[in-house]
Motif scaffolding. Structure first.
Motif, mmCIF file in Angstrom:
data_model
loop_
_atom_site.group_PDB
_atom_site.id
_atom_site.type_symbol
_atom_site.label_atom_id
_atom_site.label_comp_id
_atom_site.label_asym_id
_atom_site.label_seq_id
_atom_site.Cartn_x
_atom_site.Cartn_y
_atom_site.Cartn_z
ATOM 1 N N GLY A 59 0.840 -1.191 0.000
ATOM 2 C CA GLY A 59 0.000 0.000 0.000
ATOM 3 C C GLY A 59 0.873 1.238 0.000
ATOM 4 N N ALA A 60 0.393 2.306 -0.606
ATOM 5 C CA ALA A 60 1.202 3.532 -0.675
ATOM 6 C C ALA A 60 0.331 4.739 -0.964
ATOM 7 C CB ALA A 60 2.272 3.406 -1.762
ATOM 8 N N TYR A 61 0.799 5.877 -0.529
ATOM 9 C CA TYR A 61 0.300 7.181 -0.965
ATOM 10 C C TYR A 61 1.439 7.845 -1.736
ATOM 11 C CZ TYR A 61 -4.116 7.803 1.567
ATOM 12 O OH TYR A 61 -5.417 7.720 2.002
ATOM 13 N N ARG A 62 1.173 8.231 -2.954
ATOM 14 C CA ARG A 62 2.159 8.956 -3.757
ATOM 15 C C ARG A 62 1.733 10.416 -3.863
ATOM 16 N NH1 ARG A 62 5.834 6.004 -6.679
ATOM 17 N NH2 ARG A 62 5.585 3.742 -6.527
ATOM 18 N N LEU A 63 2.658 11.303 -3.557
ATOM 19 C CA LEU A 63 2.383 12.732 -3.612
ATOM 20 C C LEU A 63 2.907 13.296 -4.924
ATOM 21 C CD1 LEU A 63 3.295 13.830 0.026
ATOM 22 C CD2 LEU A 63 1.059 13.228 -0.886
ATOM 23 N N ASP A 64 2.005 13.697 -5.798
ATOM 24 C CA ASP A 64 2.423 14.353 -7.037
ATOM 25 C C ASP A 64 2.910 15.765 -6.741
ATOM 26 O OD1 ASP A 64 1.693 12.155 -8.587
ATOM 27 O OD2 ASP A 64 -0.375 12.827 -8.683
ATOM 28 N N ARG A 65 2.348 16.370 -5.713
ATOM 29 C CA ARG A 65 2.701 17.742 -5.315
ATOM 30 C C ARG A 65 2.947 17.754 -3.818
ATOM 31 N NH1 ARG A 65 3.249 20.038 -10.432
ATOM 32 N NH2 ARG A 65 1.634 19.105 -11.740
ATOM 33 N N GLY A 66 3.723 18.723 -3.353
ATOM 34 C CA GLY A 66 3.965 18.846 -1.933
ATOM 35 C C GLY A 66 5.028 17.875 -1.439
ATOM 36 N N GLN A 67 5.148 17.792 -0.121
ATOM 37 C CA GLN A 67 6.201 16.993 0.496
ATOM 38 C C GLN A 67 5.623 16.136 1.615
ATOM 39 O OE1 GLN A 67 9.139 19.778 1.850
ATOM 40 N NE2 GLN A 67 9.987 20.114 -0.190
ATOM 41 N N VAL A 68 6.400 15.118 1.983
ATOM 42 C CA VAL A 68 6.040 14.282 3.120
ATOM 43 C C VAL A 68 6.085 15.136 4.386
ATOM 44 C CG1 VAL A 68 6.741 12.289 4.488
ATOM 45 C CG2 VAL A 68 6.930 12.222 1.997
ATOM 46 N N HIS A 69 5.145 14.892 5.286
ATOM 47 C CA HIS A 69 5.085 15.664 6.525
ATOM 48 C C HIS A 69 6.405 15.578 7.279
ATOM 49 C CE1 HIS A 69 3.693 17.235 10.347
ATOM 50 N NE2 HIS A 69 2.538 17.545 9.787
ATOM 51 N N ARG A 70 6.788 16.688 7.858
ATOM 52 C CA ARG A 70 8.060 16.775 8.574
ATOM 53 C C ARG A 70 8.190 15.699 9.642
ATOM 54 N NH1 ARG A 70 13.364 18.497 8.516
ATOM 55 N NH2 ARG A 70 14.093 18.166 10.630
ATOM 56 N N PHE A 71 7.098 15.361 10.322
ATOM 57 C CA PHE A 71 7.168 14.377 11.384
ATOM 58 C C PHE A 71 7.608 13.011 10.857
ATOM 59 C CE2 PHE A 71 3.654 16.989 13.552
ATOM 60 C CZ PHE A 71 4.605 17.817 14.118
ATOM 61 N N GLU B 44 -9.609 34.374 -2.334
ATOM 62 C CA GLU B 44 -9.268 33.174 -3.096
ATOM 63 C C GLU B 44 -8.056 33.405 -3.989
ATOM 64 O OE1 GLU B 44 -12.002 32.366 -6.598
ATOM 65 O OE2 GLU B 44 -13.274 33.665 -5.356
ATOM 66 N N TYR B 45 -7.824 34.662 -4.385
ATOM 67 C CA TYR B 45 -6.685 34.965 -5.252
ATOM 68 C C TYR B 45 -5.373 34.825 -4.481
ATOM 69 C CZ TYR B 45 -10.616 36.892 -7.787
ATOM 70 O OH TYR B 45 -11.833 37.041 -8.405
ATOM 71 N N ALA B 46 -5.374 35.280 -3.235
ATOM 72 C CA ALA B 46 -4.174 35.134 -2.413
ATOM 73 C C ALA B 46 -3.885 33.654 -2.155
ATOM 74 C CB ALA B 46 -4.349 35.879 -1.090
ATOM 75 N N PHE B 47 -4.941 32.885 -1.886
ATOM 76 C CA PHE B 47 -4.770 31.450 -1.670
ATOM 77 C C PHE B 47 -4.267 30.769 -2.936
ATOM 78 C CE2 PHE B 47 -6.815 27.202 -2.077
ATOM 79 C CZ PHE B 47 -6.053 26.531 -1.134
ATOM 80 N N ALA B 48 -4.856 31.122 -4.088
ATOM 81 C CA ALA B 48 -4.461 30.490 -5.349
ATOM 82 C C ALA B 48 -3.000 30.776 -5.677
ATOM 83 C CB ALA B 48 -5.367 30.970 -6.475
ATOM 84 N N ALA B 49 -2.546 32.000 -5.423
ATOM 85 C CA ALA B 49 -1.157 32.354 -5.720
ATOM 86 C C ALA B 49 -0.200 31.562 -4.835
ATOM 87 C CB ALA B 49 -0.948 33.854 -5.528
ATOM 88 N N ALA B 50 -0.521 31.464 -3.525
ATOM 89 C CA ALA B 50 0.332 30.711 -2.611
ATOM 90 C C ALA B 50 0.300 29.223 -2.946
ATOM 91 C CB ALA B 50 -0.133 30.941 -1.174
ATOM 92 N N PHE B 51 -0.865 28.721 -3.305
ATOM 93 C CA PHE B 51 -1.002 27.299 -3.643
ATOM 94 C C PHE B 51 -0.166 26.963 -4.876
ATOM 95 C CE2 PHE B 51 -2.970 23.488 -5.285
ATOM 96 C CZ PHE B 51 -3.339 22.786 -4.146
ATOM 97 N N ARG B 52 -0.200 27.837 -5.866
ATOM 98 C CA ARG B 52 0.558 27.588 -7.096
ATOM 99 C C ARG B 52 2.054 27.592 -6.817
ATOM 100 N NH1 ARG B 52 -1.633 31.180 -9.668
ATOM 101 N NH2 ARG B 52 -3.273 30.002 -10.709
ATOM 102 N N ARG B 53 2.511 28.458 -5.927
ATOM 103 C CA ARG B 53 3.936 28.483 -5.580
ATOM 104 C C ARG B 53 4.355 27.185 -4.896
ATOM 105 N NH1 ARG B 53 2.824 33.944 -4.167
ATOM 106 N NH2 ARG B 53 2.525 33.328 -1.984
ATOM 107 N N GLU B 54 3.485 26.635 -4.059
ATOM 108 C CA GLU B 54 3.825 25.433 -3.297
ATOM 109 C C GLU B 54 3.683 24.159 -4.109
ATOM 110 O OE1 GLU B 54 4.755 23.152 0.255
ATOM 111 O OE2 GLU B 54 5.030 25.254 -0.293
ATOM 112 N N TYR B 55 2.600 24.047 -4.888
ATOM 113 C CA TYR B 55 2.282 22.799 -5.579
ATOM 114 C C TYR B 55 2.557 22.842 -7.079
ATOM 115 C CZ TYR B 55 0.034 21.071 -1.337
ATOM 116 O OH TYR B 55 -0.204 20.634 -0.052
ATOM 117 N N GLY B 56 2.865 24.028 -7.600
ATOM 118 C CA GLY B 56 3.163 24.126 -9.024
ATOM 119 C C GLY B 56 1.962 23.942 -9.923
ATOM 120 N N ILE B 57 0.758 24.133 -9.391
ATOM 121 C CA ILE B 57 -0.468 23.930 -10.148
ATOM 122 C C ILE B 57 -1.565 24.771 -9.497
ATOM 123 C CG2 ILE B 57 -1.211 21.943 -8.772
ATOM 124 C CD1 ILE B 57 -2.285 20.668 -11.288
ATOM 125 N N SER B 58 -2.538 25.206 -10.259
ATOM 126 C CA SER B 58 -3.616 26.011 -9.698
ATOM 127 C C SER B 58 -4.543 25.137 -8.851
ATOM 128 C CB SER B 58 -4.427 26.670 -10.810
ATOM 129 O OG SER B 58 -5.172 25.699 -11.537
#
Length: 293
Positions: A108-120, A272-286
């Protein structure tokens, strides 16, 4: 703060996978590194866990292998040195597994296309082998049995059942590892002041937090709080807050049909525009394309 809950919950923004693999005779398989978390349960037979830089570890029926942040590893019928020469397992054919197979593995697995594994989870060893006490924890055997049955054939609702069962497996395996190693948790949780700040961040991401306010929650000056938080969690307080807000937003995009503006407010963005801009920077996608995918 429930560390396991937070760590596992972060994977729900990714894609869940589960399958059974059967082998007979001389066999070996390599699982390349990926961004995410994965586990294997030995349903039948015995083999060896092979990792880079460590001696092979014997596996028997019921043992579980956990790759908490997707490190490369291998499994083999023999105690080979290093996973590099092992083949990547073929994709499942969908055929029923032969009852006479020497080795049967549930993956079993979860694959993250965007983002990172939790720091913990990044703080855990690259690959963990656990030998559960099934007499004390029969629920783990039950969950493994349900997941094994679920992957045997594709039925309606499989996407929902599979993610729920993989979540349960991850929770139980992490509990077993903590119990067997005597670990109380990850470093940040052991510090009451930092744990208090993390509880506030996770519980109320929508609040307009500042470092000074979070330091006050921890009962520390801004400078002392920033230094200790960074040392224990691995990232500055505001960077962690931003990451958690966007991770929470990604989960809401995947799990709900709430409008983008509503999600933005729930995770601490005024528009929503501020959220969308930050989300795109983090995940590389809208956010919209992330939700559609």
């Amino acid at each position: 703060m429930d560390v396991i809950n937070e760590a596992v919950g972060g994977f729900r923004t990714g894609r869940v996978h589960a399958r059974r693999i059967h082998r007979s005779g001389s066999w070996g398989m390599r699982f390349p590194a990926f961004t995410g978390v994965g586990f294997h349960v030995v349903l039948h037979g015995a083999g060896w866990l092979v990792t880079a830089g460590e001696p092979p570890a014997a596996l028997r029926r019921g043992d579980i292998v956990l790759a908490p942040h997707g490190a490369e590893h291998g499994l083999s019928h023999a105690a080979v040195h290093g996973p590099g020469g092992l083949p990547v397992p073929d994709r499942p054919s969908g055929d029923p597994e032969p009852e006479q197979a020497d080795f049967i593995l549930l993956c079993g697995a979860y694959r993250l296309d965007r983002g990172q594994v939790h720091r913990f989870l990044q703080d855990l060893p690259a690959v963990i082998a656990v030998s559960p006490d099934y007499d004390r924890h029969p629920e783990l055997r039950a969950v493994a049995g349900l997941l094994s049955t679920d992957v045997a054939e594709e039925r309606s609702g499989a996407a929902t059942t599979r993610s729920a069962l993989v979540d349960l497996m991850l929770v139980h395996v992490l509990r077993q590892w903590q119990e067997q190693t005597g670990a109380d948790g990850w470093p940040a949780v052991g510090d009451p002041a930092i744990a208090a700040a993390l509880r506030e961040i996770h519980g109320s991401p929508q609040r307009p937090w500042t470092v000074q306010q979070l330091g006050a929650v921890a009962g520390m000056s801004r400078t002392a709080f920033t230094r200790r938080f960074h040392a224990l969690v691995g990232t500055p307080p505001m960077a962690y807050l931003t990451g958690w807000r966007l991770s929470r937003g990604a989960r809401l995009l995947r799990e709900t049909t709430a409008p983008l503006a509503a999600i933005a407010r729930q995770v601490g963005y005024s528009t929503e525009y501020a959220f969308a801009a930050a989300f795109r920077r983090e995940y590389g996608i809208s956010p919209g394309r992330f939700r559609q995918s």
